[in-house]
Design a protein around this motif. Structure first.
Motif, PDB file in Angstrom:
ATOM      1  N   ILE A 115       0.806  -1.229   0.000  1.00 45.38           N
ATOM      2  CA  ILE A 115       0.000   0.000   0.000  1.00 45.38           C
ATOM      3  C   ILE A 115       0.836   1.275   0.000  1.00 45.38           C
ATOM      4  O   ILE A 115       0.359   2.338  -0.389  1.00 45.38           O
ATOM      5  N   THR A 120       1.951   6.125  -1.328  1.00 50.36           N
ATOM      6  CA  THR A 120       0.507   5.896  -1.110  1.00 50.36           C
ATOM      7  C   THR A 120      -0.353   6.485  -2.233  1.00 50.36           C
ATOM      8  O   THR A 120      -1.585   6.422  -2.152  1.00 50.36           O
ATOM      9  N   VAL A 123      -3.048   3.870  -3.857  1.00 54.30           N
ATOM     10  CA  VAL A 123      -4.330   3.666  -3.181  1.00 54.30           C
ATOM     11  C   VAL A 123      -5.162   4.946  -3.190  1.00 54.30           C
ATOM     12  O   VAL A 123      -6.398   4.897  -3.280  1.00 54.30           O
ATOM     13  N   TRP A 153      -0.597   1.380  -8.708  1.00 51.40           N
ATOM     14  CA  TRP A 153      -0.381   0.698  -7.432  1.00 51.40           C
ATOM     15  C   TRP A 153       0.416  -0.589  -7.660  1.00 51.40           C
ATOM     16  O   TRP A 153       1.391  -0.869  -6.942  1.00 51.40           O
ATOM     17  N   HIS A 252      -0.149  13.043   3.103  1.00 51.41           N
ATOM     18  CA  HIS A 252      -0.615  11.699   2.750  1.00 51.41           C
ATOM     19  C   HIS A 252      -0.917  10.821   3.964  1.00 51.41           C
ATOM     20  O   HIS A 252      -1.578   9.790   3.824  1.00 51.41           O
ATOM     21  N   ALA A 256      -4.356   9.183   2.525  1.00 51.29           N
ATOM     22  CA  ALA A 256      -4.359   7.739   2.247  1.00 51.29           C
ATOM     23  C   ALA A 256      -5.454   7.010   3.031  1.00 51.29           C
ATOM     24  O   ALA A 256      -6.251   6.269   2.435  1.00 51.29           O
ATOM     25  N   PRO A 257      -5.539   7.173   4.370  1.00 49.73           N
ATOM     26  CA  PRO A 257      -6.640   6.494   5.067  1.00 49.73           C
ATOM     27  C   PRO A 257      -8.015   7.006   4.646  1.00 49.73           C
ATOM     28  O   PRO A 257      -8.995   6.256   4.681  1.00 49.73           O
ATOM     29  N   VAL A 260      -8.979   4.964   1.637  1.00 50.22           N
ATOM     30  CA  VAL A 260      -9.455   3.636   2.045  1.00 50.22           C
ATOM     31  C   VAL A 260     -10.853   3.730   2.618  1.00 50.22           C
ATOM     32  O   VAL A 260     -11.715   2.877   2.356  1.00 50.22           O
ATOM     33  N   SER A 275      -7.506  -3.901   5.601  1.00 53.50           N
ATOM     34  CA  SER A 275      -7.367  -2.571   4.995  1.00 53.50           C
ATOM     35  C   SER A 275      -6.961  -1.538   6.037  1.00 53.50           C
ATOM     36  O   SER A 275      -6.084  -0.690   5.790  1.00 53.50           O
ATOM     37  N   VAL A 279      -3.281   0.471   5.916  1.00 54.82           N
ATOM     38  CA  VAL A 279      -3.168   1.918   5.752  1.00 54.82           C
ATOM     39  C   VAL A 279      -2.652   2.573   7.035  1.00 54.82           C
ATOM     40  O   VAL A 279      -1.981   3.612   6.977  1.00 54.82           O
ATOM     41  N   TRP A 280      -2.929   1.977   8.182  1.00 54.76           N
ATOM     42  CA  TRP A 280      -2.306   2.469   9.418  1.00 54.76           C
ATOM     43  C   TRP A 280      -0.799   2.340   9.317  1.00 54.76           C
ATOM     44  O   TRP A 280      -0.051   3.265   9.666  1.00 54.76           O
ATOM     45  N   ALA A 282       1.051   2.335   6.655  1.00 52.92           N
ATOM     46  CA  ALA A 282       1.575   3.303   5.696  1.00 52.92           C
ATOM     47  C   ALA A 282       1.667   4.689   6.325  1.00 52.92           C
ATOM     48  O   ALA A 282       2.680   5.394   6.160  1.00 52.92           O
TER      49      ALA A 282
END
Length: 356
Positions: A115, A120, A123, A153, A252, A256-257, A260, A275, A279-280, A282
């Motif tokens: 991810i 990022t 995503v 990606w 980001h 990013a989150p 998601v 997911s 993303v956490w 990242a």
């Protein structure tokens, strides 16, 4: 045809990056598709095509194909940026032959471990395309945009050091809120170089695997939307104290989150917890690589009587794609919480990031 469809069609002859080299080393990311989705959906007071006229001059053409990707050889092509043309051709075929939700459900878990791809941006681009498709399910240019996002990606896919590694003492792993977990992320002593160099250093960062285990886990998939919203809110608020260290990259941790979060409703619930975990990790990685150990306390921008309109107007007048995307995320959080500090963070980003 809508303005957004027209914009997508103008952008789809261009590659997802520009300014790199023939060996596939990182260039700058093409933010055009993400920015125009926000402009249209938010109704920003600017001419989308005029903005694109300027932006397209930066971009380079989409690279051609090298070796076709198939159902049997795709794993070997993951993370190879020289194959971006092959990945784009593959996803174009997949989306022509299958419903976009089916393609997304097939490829989301395959791409999720990588991810951090493109800082990022992979995503995030997918998230903006899915938002457009959720508004118009049969929109072919938006489905094509989803394919371009998935291709980027896949071509920039890379796993993060420490993700999934055993924590020395799981009993000591905290169940922290998103804000506390981000604050507990250790920082790289050497925050220099490109993001690829910084991410490699995470493997040797003391406390890094344990920090990844700090976020309070969901008891069930139904908890994930709230935890994701908390993570987005925490990252937006942290920008007020961290943003000056790297105004663009630290955006980001929030966008990013949020991407998601917007994809979550069209994913099978079995994918929700992985997911959140991905993303956490990242966001934690970007925090470790770019955020200062001690946040500053800058004077927060003053908000007027209509702060939502002020943020939208500033995004339109400023014109930078990161400012536009961060404002969009901050407005999502404000819709949930009514906390004016998140709008102040959006204004702060506009103050830190240079206008084009």
């Amino acid at each position: 045809m809508t303005v957004l469809d027209e914009a997508y069609q103008r952008l789809h002859g261009k590659g997802p990056e520009f300014g790199g080299d023939e060996e596939g080393n990182h260039g700058l990311t093409n933010h055009g598709p993400m920015a125009v989705e926000v402009m249209v959906r938010r109704g920003l007071d600017l001419n989308v095509h005029r903005w694109l006229d300027r932006y397209l001059d930066r971009l380079t053409d989409l690279p051609g194909t090298v070796d076709p990707i198939t159902a049997h050889n795709w794993r070997a092509a993951l993370g190879d940026p020289r194959r971006i043309g092959d990945w784009t051709a593959w996803f174009t075929r997949q989306l022509a032959e299958h419903p976009w939700r089916q393609v997304l459900a097939t490829w989301w878990p395959r791409l999720l471990p990588g991810i951090i791809a493109g800082s990022t941006h992979g995503v995030i681009r997918v998230g903006h395309a899915v938002r457009a498709l959720r508004a118009a399910d049969d929109d072919r240019p938006a489905a094509a945009e989803l394919g371009h996002g998935l291709a980027f990606w896949a071509a920039r896919w890379r796993p993060l050091p420490g993700l999934g590694a055993p924590v020395p003492d799981l009993a000591e792993a905290a169940a922290l809120t998103a804000r506390a977990a981000l604050a507990a992320v250790p920082r790289l002593a050497d925050q220099s170089g490109l993001i690829a160099h910084r991410l490699t250093r995470l493997a040797e960062l003391p406390g890094w695997p344990a920090a990844l285990a700090n976020l309070r886990p969901p008891a069930a998939p139904a908890d994930v939307p709230v935890l994701l919203a908390d993570l987005v809110e925490a990252a937006v608020l942290d920008y007020l104290g961290h943003g000056q260290a790297s105004p663009v990259l630290l955006v980001h941790t929030a966008t990013a989150p949020n991407a998601v979060r917007h994809v979550l409703p069209v994913l099978p619930t079995a994918m929700w917890v992985p997911s959140l975990t991905a993303v956490w990790s990242a966001g934690a990685a970007i925090t470790a690589a770019y955020a200062p150990a001690r946040p500053e306390s800058p004077s927060a921008p003053q908000l007027g009587s209509d702060p939502v309109a002020e943020v939208l107007d500033l995004g339109a007048r400023h014109g930078d794609e990161h400012v536009i995307k961060f404002a969009d995320t901050a407005l999502d959080v404000f819709d949930d919480t009514g906390d004016p500090r998140v709008l102040a963070a959006a204004l702060h980003a506009a103050r830190l990031i240079e206008s084009p």
